[in-house]
Design a protein around this motif. Structure first.
Motif, PDB file in Angstrom:
ATOM      1  N   SER A 468       0.946  -1.070   0.086  1.00 58.13           N
ATOM      2  CA  SER A 468      -0.026  -0.182   0.190  1.00 58.13           C
ATOM      3  C   SER A 468       0.797   1.309  -0.089  1.00 58.13           C
ATOM      4  CB  SER A 468      -0.931   0.126   1.159  1.00 58.13           C
ATOM      5  OG  SER A 468      -1.656  -1.157   1.110  1.00 58.13           O
ATOM      6  N   LEU A 469       0.608   2.341  -0.908  1.00 58.48           N
ATOM      7  CA  LEU A 469       1.046   3.574  -0.801  1.00 58.48           C
ATOM      8  C   LEU A 469       0.208   4.475  -0.028  1.00 58.48           C
ATOM      9  CD1 LEU A 469       3.528   5.211  -2.093  1.00 58.48           C
ATOM     10  CD2 LEU A 469       1.789   5.685  -3.940  1.00 58.48           C
ATOM     11  N   LEU A 470       0.722   4.988   0.979  1.00 60.66           N
ATOM     12  CA  LEU A 470       0.168   6.173   1.795  1.00 60.66           C
ATOM     13  C   LEU A 470       0.833   7.386   1.809  1.00 60.66           C
ATOM     14  CD1 LEU A 470       0.405   3.785   5.090  1.00 60.66           C
ATOM     15  CD2 LEU A 470      -1.501   3.723   3.191  1.00 60.66           C
ATOM     16  N   ASP A 471      -0.029   8.357   1.893  1.00 60.39           N
ATOM     17  CA  ASP A 471       0.366  10.022   2.049  1.00 60.39           C
ATOM     18  C   ASP A 471       1.125  10.123   3.205  1.00 60.39           C
ATOM     19  OD1 ASP A 471      -1.686  10.559   3.599  1.00 60.39           O
ATOM     20  OD2 ASP A 471      -2.763  11.732   2.071  1.00 60.39           O
ATOM     21  N   ALA A 472       1.653  11.386   3.166  1.00 63.54           N
ATOM     22  CA  ALA A 472       2.479  11.834   4.513  1.00 63.54           C
ATOM     23  C   ALA A 472       1.445  11.595   5.725  1.00 63.54           C
ATOM     24  CB  ALA A 472       2.828  13.389   4.173  1.00 63.54           C
ATOM     25  N   ASP A 473       0.288  11.865   5.568  1.00 63.55           N
ATOM     26  CA  ASP A 473      -0.746  11.629   6.677  1.00 63.55           C
ATOM     27  C   ASP A 473      -1.296  10.180   7.000  1.00 63.55           C
ATOM     28  OD1 ASP A 473      -0.652  14.572   7.442  1.00 63.55           O
ATOM     29  OD2 ASP A 473      -2.309  14.861   6.027  1.00 63.55           O
ATOM     30  N   LYS A 474      -0.529   9.496   6.394  1.00 63.99           N
ATOM     31  CA  LYS A 474      -0.886   7.900   6.144  1.00 63.99           C
ATOM     32  C   LYS A 474      -2.063   7.646   5.659  1.00 63.99           C
ATOM     33  CE  LYS A 474       2.816   6.549   9.378  1.00 63.99           C
ATOM     34  NZ  LYS A 474       3.279   5.932  10.814  1.00 63.99           N
ATOM     35  N   LYS A 475      -2.606   8.263   4.817  1.00 64.79           N
ATOM     36  CA  LYS A 475      -4.084   8.158   4.365  1.00 64.79           C
ATOM     37  C   LYS A 475      -3.561   7.273   2.791  1.00 64.79           C
ATOM     38  CE  LYS A 475      -6.506  11.920   5.853  1.00 64.79           C
ATOM     39  NZ  LYS A 475      -7.301  13.149   5.574  1.00 64.79           N
ATOM     40  N   MET A 476      -4.746   6.303   2.491  1.00 62.92           N
ATOM     41  CA  MET A 476      -4.366   5.439   1.395  1.00 62.92           C
ATOM     42  C   MET A 476      -4.537   5.837   0.056  1.00 62.92           C
ATOM     43  SD  MET A 476      -3.905   2.234   0.573  1.00 62.92           S
ATOM     44  CE  MET A 476      -4.484   1.198   1.929  1.00 62.92           C
ATOM     45  N   LEU A 477      -3.368   5.879  -0.743  1.00 67.39           N
ATOM     46  CA  LEU A 477      -3.128   6.279  -2.071  1.00 67.39           C
ATOM     47  C   LEU A 477      -3.536   5.210  -3.163  1.00 67.39           C
ATOM     48  CD1 LEU A 477      -0.553   8.939  -1.876  1.00 67.39           C
ATOM     49  CD2 LEU A 477      -2.781   9.396  -1.761  1.00 67.39           C
ATOM     50  N   GLN A 478      -2.849   4.485  -3.102  1.00 67.41           N
ATOM     51  CA  GLN A 478      -3.037   3.131  -3.973  1.00 67.41           C
ATOM     52  C   GLN A 478      -2.706   1.872  -2.967  1.00 67.41           C
ATOM     53  OE1 GLN A 478      -1.019   3.252  -7.893  1.00 67.41           O
ATOM     54  NE2 GLN A 478      -0.077   5.415  -7.190  1.00 67.41           N
ATOM     55  N   GLU A 479      -3.082   0.666  -3.852  1.00 74.46           N
ATOM     56  CA  GLU A 479      -3.039  -0.758  -3.255  1.00 74.46           C
ATOM     57  C   GLU A 479      -2.638  -1.567  -4.445  1.00 74.46           C
ATOM     58  OE1 GLU A 479      -5.990  -3.359  -1.127  1.00 74.46           O
ATOM     59  OE2 GLU A 479      -5.371  -2.034   0.430  1.00 74.46           O
ATOM     60  N   VAL A 480      -1.667  -2.330  -4.357  1.00 74.36           N
ATOM     61  CA  VAL A 480      -1.213  -3.360  -5.437  1.00 74.36           C
ATOM     62  C   VAL A 480      -0.832  -4.710  -4.526  1.00 74.36           C
ATOM     63  CG1 VAL A 480      -0.732  -1.720  -7.023  1.00 74.36           C
ATOM     64  CG2 VAL A 480       1.106  -2.492  -5.412  1.00 74.36           C
ATOM     65  N   VAL A 481      -0.647  -5.632  -5.490  1.00 78.26           N
ATOM     66  CA  VAL A 481      -0.206  -7.052  -5.078  1.00 78.26           C
ATOM     67  C   VAL A 481       1.098  -7.414  -5.737  1.00 78.26           C
ATOM     68  CG1 VAL A 481      -0.799  -9.409  -4.479  1.00 78.26           C
ATOM     69  CG2 VAL A 481      -2.527  -7.718  -4.035  1.00 78.26           C
ATOM     70  N   THR A 482       1.882  -7.939  -5.101  1.00 82.16           N
ATOM     71  CA  THR A 482       3.366  -8.257  -6.043  1.00 82.16           C
ATOM     72  C   THR A 482       2.940  -9.295  -6.881  1.00 82.16           C
ATOM     73  OG1 THR A 482       3.809  -9.616  -4.191  1.00 82.16           O
ATOM     74  CG2 THR A 482       4.888  -7.523  -3.949  1.00 82.16           C
ATOM     75  N   ASN A 483       3.526  -9.113  -7.933  1.00 78.54           N
ATOM     76  CA  ASN A 483       3.439 -10.211  -8.870  1.00 78.54           C
ATOM     77  C   ASN A 483       4.206 -11.419  -8.898  1.00 78.54           C
ATOM     78  OD1 ASN A 483       5.926  -9.700  -9.937  1.00 78.54           O
ATOM     79  ND2 ASN A 483       5.285  -8.571 -11.483  1.00 78.54           N
ATOM     80  N   LYS A 484       4.278 -12.305  -9.716  1.00 73.63           N
ATOM     81  CA  LYS A 484       4.895 -13.872  -9.595  1.00 73.63           C
ATOM     82  C   LYS A 484       6.341 -13.403  -9.322  1.00 73.63           C
ATOM     83  CE  LYS A 484       5.335 -14.491 -14.610  1.00 73.63           C
ATOM     84  NZ  LYS A 484       5.238 -15.262 -15.656  1.00 73.63           N
ATOM     85  N   ASP A 485       7.002 -12.107  -9.699  1.00 73.96           N
ATOM     86  CA  ASP A 485       8.564 -12.036  -9.359  1.00 73.96           C
ATOM     87  C   ASP A 485       8.651 -11.154  -8.136  1.00 73.96           C
ATOM     88  OD1 ASP A 485       9.092 -13.379 -11.832  1.00 73.96           O
ATOM     89  OD2 ASP A 485       8.463 -11.716 -13.006  1.00 73.96           O
ATOM     90  N   GLY A 486       7.690 -10.890  -7.316  1.00 78.35           N
ATOM     91  CA  GLY A 486       7.751 -10.439  -6.133  1.00 78.35           C
ATOM     92  C   GLY A 486       7.713  -8.894  -6.552  1.00 78.35           C
ATOM     93  N   LYS A 487       7.397  -8.269  -7.616  1.00 82.00           N
ATOM     94  CA  LYS A 487       7.668  -6.798  -7.907  1.00 82.00           C
ATOM     95  C   LYS A 487       6.187  -6.146  -7.956  1.00 82.00           C
ATOM     96  CE  LYS A 487      11.597  -7.511 -10.944  1.00 82.00           C
ATOM     97  NZ  LYS A 487      11.938  -7.159 -12.491  1.00 82.00           N
ATOM     98  N   PHE A 488       6.246  -4.857  -7.656  1.00 81.96           N
ATOM     99  CA  PHE A 488       5.182  -4.254  -7.612  1.00 81.96           C
ATOM    100  C   PHE A 488       5.376  -2.621  -8.244  1.00 81.96           C
ATOM    101  CE2 PHE A 488       7.753  -2.963  -3.886  1.00 81.96           C
ATOM    102  CZ  PHE A 488       7.880  -1.445  -3.999  1.00 81.96           C
TER     103      PHE A 488
END
Length: 662
Positions: A468-488
């Protein structure tokens, strides 16, 4: 008092004279108190009626005579602030803060803005920090906190313009401009010299009319004279915008139509937008736009490149601050849709106004809500394909100053343009300046933010980790899941912004969070090690069950590895990579709905296909065996001839990954 005098006096004549003197003094004190109160009432009435020129004069007289109060200092500071005299506003807001400790948070913001006009940025920033403490939910407070290095960023954007007096300014206010053929049309409060010329109580100047001027070499203006006929009235006209064919003009005027002024509930005449037909600079068919109101301001229009959208400033219901920028659809028949606020990416609780859209899809506007040099600054944001806006960028000095700068206009071919400012060195209240853009602004510095999640102990990539990517106030901006190679990959993010990355293992409650700053001009690829859940693996364990891996699905009657099956097999691959000595027996099972021989062959093909996929990913064939069991090891009653549900048959169609060596 009189009794005491009688007691100590020996001369009645002297006594009478003393009594007369005391009576006169008492009358003078009473008269003075009454006079001061009358002056204060007069000053307050002028202030309430937006007659800031008179209010300032009377408030300063009261202070000079010794009268001082919190309300008086607030009103005097406000009168200068709303009159755009921020230097004097800073003086009187300073007096206010010295006088009282209990002040509305909005005055912290106004004081900080005013301090910037005298370039006391250190004190302005400290006042803004206090404003953030008192009103942290305010967009302006959040922006000030997020952009604490705003002066450094503005410095990076500076030096891209050469700014000069445009050549048509008077000792009065000249502001706001629009292209019309090879001319500029602007507003001016020029004094004609007529002693009956009406004055605007807010500014002390005459009401504004529209003027035109020829554009000559290098963008200089000349031959300023009143524009057209049928447009200038006895009230204010300003900020026009013309259609490309020159046949239609939208402009701002006080609430004045058919020779009559109209006012709101407070008896204040507000601003409205009008549209008119134009031929040979003669305006006909002047009509106010349908979304105007007697109860709020609508002003400063500009058109999108395709002329299907009108942008404007207003304080209509739904406004976030003192004024916001809105847009509205212009329909084919000339009617309008519903106004849409551009939202908190652009608008703040302060003033956003004077929008201008370029043909390349950039929105320039003036604001005192975004961090700037003082007063109104010019900002720019790119309009994205989906209609959203990129991060707002201050265009820097010298186009912006510590005073009000607004009304940005540019010719995208010649890169010459015009801006209005009340900066020092001008001729009048506001002046029109011409500029040359010598270097194009990269509107938004963005860097890609991506990376890989790896096991802390083995260093191997981890699949299916929620990031999860959070802003400076720790509010959610984006959410992804790592792929088969562990990448995001979070895509492009704003340079120098501070954010947080939270990594969570899907099958456990484990999570970790780390702070990240997006670096300008550098690789922002992150390798994030996390402690994956430790599992004790024994011989004969089924990795499918041990790691809660989803079933490996195949198409009906087929054995090729589908994309969704690859996702689950990657989890098996990760385990094999973490345990290089591990050996597996891959077992495939079917349900009973074919002949036993067909099911045996199909299951063997599926097991072999699965094994070959793992081998293709680097696992040694020596570590793997594969066998198809067909329908020989059913888990339930669903043999031939028994009626079962699809879920019961599905339970028999399974893969197993049995550990034979650890």
């Amino acid at each position: 008092m009189k009794v005491k005098i009688l007691k100590f006096s020996k001369n009645n004549k002297v006594l009478k004279n003393i009594n007369k003197i005391i009576l006169v003094l008492l009358c003078m004190v009473t008269y003075n108190i009454h006079s001061q109160k009358t002056k204060e009432v007069k000053a307050d009435k002028a202030y309430d009626n937006y007659n800031y020129v008179s209010a300032i004069k009377n408030y300063e007289k009261l202070i000079a005579s010794g009268t001082k109060s919190q309300d008086l200092l607030q009103n005097l500071g406000n009168a200068y602030y709303f009159k755009a005299d921020l230097v004097n506003a800073a003086k009187w807001y300073g007096e206010l803060f010295n006088y009282s400790q209990y002040i509305d948070p909005e005055y912290y913001y106004r004081y900080a803005q005013s301090l910037k006009s005298i370039k006391d940025y250190a004190k302005a920033d400290s006042i803004m920090a206090k404003f953030n403490e008192l009103k942290g939910t305010d967009i302006r407070a959040k922006l000030a906190k997020l952009q604490a290095n705003y002066l450094e960023q503005i410095k990076k954007n500076s030096g891209r313009y050469v700014v000069e007096n445009a050549g048509i300014n008077s000792k009065y206010s000249d502001f706001g401009s629009a292209f019309f053929n090879n001319k500029i049309v602007f507003a001016s409060a020029k004094d004609t010299g007529n002693f009956t010329n009406r004055r605007h109580s807010w500014t002390g100047e005459g009401f504004t009319n529209l003027y035109k001027a020829d554009i000559v070499a290098e963008g200089f203006l000349t031959k300023a004279e009143k524009f057209g006929s049928g447009i200038n009235s006895r009230v204010n006209e300003s900020t026009p915008v013309f259609t490309n064919d020159g046949k239609t003009v939208y402009f701002t005027r006080n609430n004045f139509i058919k020779g009559k002024l109209r006012a709101d509930a407070n008896k204040t005449t507000l601003l409205k937008l009008y549209r008119a037909s134009l031929e040979d600079e003669k305006l006909t068919n002047i009509q106010e736009l349908s979304f105007n109101s007697d109860n709020y301001n609508v002003a400063h229009p500009t058109l999108s490149a395709d002329e299907h959208t009108l942008y404007f400033a207003s304080d209509m219901p739904g406004t976030l601050g003192q004024s916001d920028i809105f847009k509205i659809e212009i329909k084919e028949d000339g009617t309008f849709g519903a106004p849409t606020n551009l939202g908190p990416k652009i608008n703040t609780e302060g003033r956003e106004s004077f929008p201008m859209i370029t043909t390349s899809g950039e929105l320039y506007f003036a604001s005192d809500g975004h961090p700037g040099l003082g007063g109104l600054d010019v900002f720019v944001s790119k309009i994205n394909k989906d209609g959203s806006f990129s991060e707002v960028t201050n265009v820097g000095e010298p186009l912006n100053s510590s005073f009000d700068d607004f009304g940005f206009l540019i010719n995208e071919v010649s890169r010459y343009g015009y801006v209005t400012s009340n900066r020092e060195g001008g001729l009048g209240g506001d002046d029109v300046y011409k500029f040359k853009e010598i270097k194009k602004l990269i509107i938004k510095c963005e860097q890609n933010l991506d990376g890989i999640i790896v096991d802390k102990d083995s260093g191997l990539p981890l699949f299916n980790v929620k990031v999860s990517l959070l802003d400076a106030d720790k509010k959610m901006l984006q959410e992804v899941v790592t792929n088969k190679d562990g990448k995001f990959d979070f895509g492009l993010q704003e340079c120098n912004s501070v954010c947080y990355i939270k990594s969570e293992l899907q099958e456990t409650s484990f999570s970790q969070t780390q702070q990240v700053t997006i670096k300008e001009g550098e690789d922002n690829y992150l390798e994030i090690p996390i402690a994956s859940s430790s599992k004790t693996i024994h011989k004969s364990d089924d990795l499918m069950k041990l790691y809660s891996i989803n079933p490996i699905h195949f198409d009906l009657g087929k054995y090729n590895i589908r994309p969704d099956a690859e996702i689950e097999l990657t989890k098996i691959l990760n385990v094999l990579q973490q345990y290089p000595q591990m050996e597996l027996d891959i077992r495939s099972h079917t349900d009973s709905r074919q002949s036993a021989e067909k099911n045996r062959i199909l299951s063997q093909n599926r097991a072999t296909s699965t094994m070959n996929w793992l081998i293709s990913k680097g696992i040694s064939k020596k570590r793997l065996t594969a066998k198809g069991y067909g329908e020989s090891q059913l888990l339930n009653k669903c043999t031939d001839g028994v009626i079962c549900t699809e879920a019961e048959h599905q339970a028999n169609r399974r893969s197993e990954f049995i550990v034979t060596k650890i």
